[in-house]
Enzyme design. Structure first.
Site, PDB file in Angstrom:
ATOM      1  N   GLU A   7       9.187   1.737  11.284  1.00  0.00           N
ATOM      2  CA  GLU A   7      10.301   2.685  11.178  1.00  0.00           C
ATOM      3  C   GLU A   7       9.675   4.067  11.106  1.00  0.00           C
ATOM      4  OE1 GLU A   7      12.282   5.370   9.738  1.00  0.00           O
ATOM      5  OE2 GLU A   7      12.872   4.227   7.968  1.00  0.00           O
ATOM      6  N   LEU A   8       9.825   4.830  12.201  1.00  0.00           N
ATOM      7  CA  LEU A   8       9.029   6.034  12.391  1.00  0.00           C
ATOM      8  C   LEU A   8       9.902   7.292  12.350  1.00  0.00           C
ATOM      9  CD1 LEU A   8       6.725   4.540  15.169  1.00  0.00           C
ATOM     10  CD2 LEU A   8       6.426   4.478  12.687  1.00  0.00           C
ATOM     11  N   CYS A  28      13.469  10.714   7.364  1.00  0.00           N
ATOM     12  CA  CYS A  28      13.360  10.525   8.809  1.00  0.00           C
ATOM     13  C   CYS A  28      14.715  10.491   9.490  1.00  0.00           C
ATOM     14  CB  CYS A  28      12.567   9.255   9.113  1.00  0.00           C
ATOM     15  SG  CYS A  28      13.018   7.858   8.081  1.00  0.00           S
ATOM     16  N   LYS A  62       0.870  -1.170   0.000  1.00  0.00           N
ATOM     17  CA  LYS A  62       0.000   0.000   0.000  1.00  0.00           C
ATOM     18  C   LYS A  62       0.912   1.227   0.000  1.00  0.00           C
ATOM     19  CE  LYS A  62      -2.733   3.396   1.554  1.00  0.00           C
ATOM     20  NZ  LYS A  62      -2.213   4.774   1.667  1.00  0.00           N
ATOM     21  N   GLU A 120       9.474  16.678  14.834  1.00  0.00           N
ATOM     22  CA  GLU A 120       9.970  16.417  13.484  1.00  0.00           C
ATOM     23  C   GLU A 120       9.310  17.363  12.479  1.00  0.00           C
ATOM     24  OE1 GLU A 120      11.120  12.493  10.954  1.00  0.00           O
ATOM     25  OE2 GLU A 120       9.032  12.606  11.594  1.00  0.00           O
TER      26      GLU A 120
END
Length: 492
Positions: free
Chosen positions: A250-251, A284, A175, A385
């Protein structure tokens, strides 16, 4: 306008409703492609197709070596089509063609590496303490895996997930971000050409509330691998745990980039610029907090600003461009909002601080490379962030203070520092709380090296040999060699 279809069970299809949505070119701010607006029914069909492919048909009958051959063939096809795929990604997300082409030429290595690893997944024989018992383990695939990818590097971050998943014998539903779906749909054509059986790889495009949530909660999905924001990762984790699905998340990151006084200054300046303004800060792992030892602070900052001023903004499809647009209008507004927040908090804007005024940038979603000095680590601009070309500069006096500032955040994805002191390299790399620590370099990645975060930056690791374990489960098999059954009322 380019029109795309989804790949479900080996068939190219529109959504069940026939609806589409536009994908925009960030450089000109106009639509260039129509993407199927998938829905819950489409997501369910894709998972059911992947489940059938996992449980029956040719895929489960293939040997591990056969799977490896298909993966290596896919790698070859990506290499042959690298320039075309890179152009599509740049058109879709506005990142530099130089960067996208580098990624696309490198991505085949994931499929070669994990293709080679496919037939080296081994179990063990355990010298168990039970007499007349033979015990061995098998590492088996999980089943249907879902990969949800962001808009900044769609095919690279898909490779992190898909290559080990298929090598382990799983099937897959991808997706992509609704902002950048085109390259994943083009990539799916290569998967088909490589000869993977129908249903092994599926792509459903659409929005999180419909497609993403359905994929995350479907009973036949065994694993979700997600790269994206902390907020979305938290929601995926909460939904997945209800049915005990495995997750790799994985942020976000707020990575410290530390420069000590003994650093090789010119190299460190280049590293700092690469860490925040390459990819327009939309990564990131961006080194968005610059920590500089106070004795060189002013001199070093002058050099960083001088180099940042030379950065050429423009058409990301031009090889001369160094800073392109941000990918989406919401992200543009978010970045500009954080610039306003930084000013309100008392940070001093030394460079940039808004949209460029030149008429050639009027239609695109551009933000100037921006540098704030006088930043305290408790400011929002230092803790949250931004995901854009905005650098916060924080001075420090001692190594201990640098480590304290570096670790004083909820994130822990990456960090970097510059020094020529080997003892310091060992001390600081051990003390920093981050999944990746770069020393005298920045933004170096490899298919061989694990990537993932501490704290709120995620769960699990991608890349390297360890990552394939995230797509396997261990089964213990015990075989009795006894001539008779022992007392059935007690444990053996």
């Amino acid at each position: 306008m380019q029109t795309y279809k989804m790949l479900i069970d080996g068939k190219w299809e529109d959504s069940t409703t026939g609806e589409t949505f536009a994908s925009h070119n960030p450089f000109i701010g106009k639509p260039w492609a129509l993407i199927p607006k998938g829905n819950r029914d489409d997501a369910e069909r894709a998972v059911e197709a992947a489940h059938r492919a996992f449980t029956s048909g040719p895929w489960p009958r293939l040997t591990a070596s056969d799977r490896g051959h298909l993966l290596r063939k896919l790698g070859d096809l990506i290499a042959e089509n690298a320039e075309r795929l890179a152009t599509i990604e740049t058109t879709d997300n506005g990142k530099l063609i130089n960067e996208m082409l580098f990624q696309l030429k490198y991505i085949p290595q994931w499929y070669y590496y994990f293709g080679g690893l496919a037939d080296k997944i081994e179990g063990t024989v355990i010298p168990i303490d039970k007499p007349e018992t033979f015990n061995f383990t098998r590492n088996e695939p999980l089943g249907v895996c879902v990969g949800i990818t962001p808009w900044n590097s769609p095919l690279l971050l898909l490779a992190y997930k898909l290559a080990p998943a298929l090598a382990a014998g799983n099937t897959f539903v991808a997706k992509p971000s609704e902002f950048t779906s085109a390259s994943t749909l083009e990539f799916a054509k290569l998967v088909e050409r490589a000869g993977f059986p129908a249903g092994v790889f599926n792509v459903v495009t659409g929005f999180g509330a419909d497609v993403g949530e359905t994929l995350t909660t479907h009973r036949h999905v065994a694993k979700i691998a997600f790269t994206g924001s902390e907020a979305t990762g938290r929601k995926i984790g909460e939904l997945a745990v209800r049915s005990f699905k495995k997750v790799t998340l994985e942020l976000g990151g707020k990575s410290p980039h530390i420069v000590f006084a003994d650093a090789e200054i010119n190299n460190a300046v280049n590293g700092v610029i690469s860490g925040i303004f390459a990819a327009t800060g939309q990564t990131c792992i961006a080194g968005s907090r610059l920590l500089v030892e106070r004795k060189i602070h002013d001199q070093f900052l002058e050099k960083v600003i001088a180099l940042a001023r030379t950065a050429r903004m423009g058409d990301p499809l031009s090889t001369a461009t160094q800073v392109g647009p941000v990918t989406t209008p919401p992200q543009l507004e978010k970045i500009l909002g954080y610039i306003d927040i930084a000013r309100a908090e008392g940070a001093e804007c030394l460079l940039g601080g808004g949209r460029p005024s030149a008429p050639e940038f009027a239609d695109g979603w551009f933000v100037e490379p921006t540098i704030f000095a006088g930043v305290r680590n408790d400011m929002r601009i230092a803790q949250e962030e931004v995901f854009g070309p905005v650098l916060s500069v924080i001075p420090f006096d001692t190594e201990e203070e640098a480590i304290q500032i570096a670790n004083d955040t909820v994130y822990g994805l990456a960090a970097g520092f510059w020094t020529q002191d080997m003892r310091r390299i060992l001390r600081v790399s051990s003390a920093i709380q981050a999944g990746t620590v770069w020393v005298n370099t920045y933004r170096t990645i490899s298919y061989m090296s694990p990537l993932g975060g501490y704290k709120h930056s995620g769960i699990g690791r991608e890349n390297g040999m360890a990552s394939i374990q995230n797509y396997l489960q261990t089964k213990s098999v015990m075989i009795s060699t006894a001539d008779s059954v022992a007392n059935p009322f007690i444990m053996r």
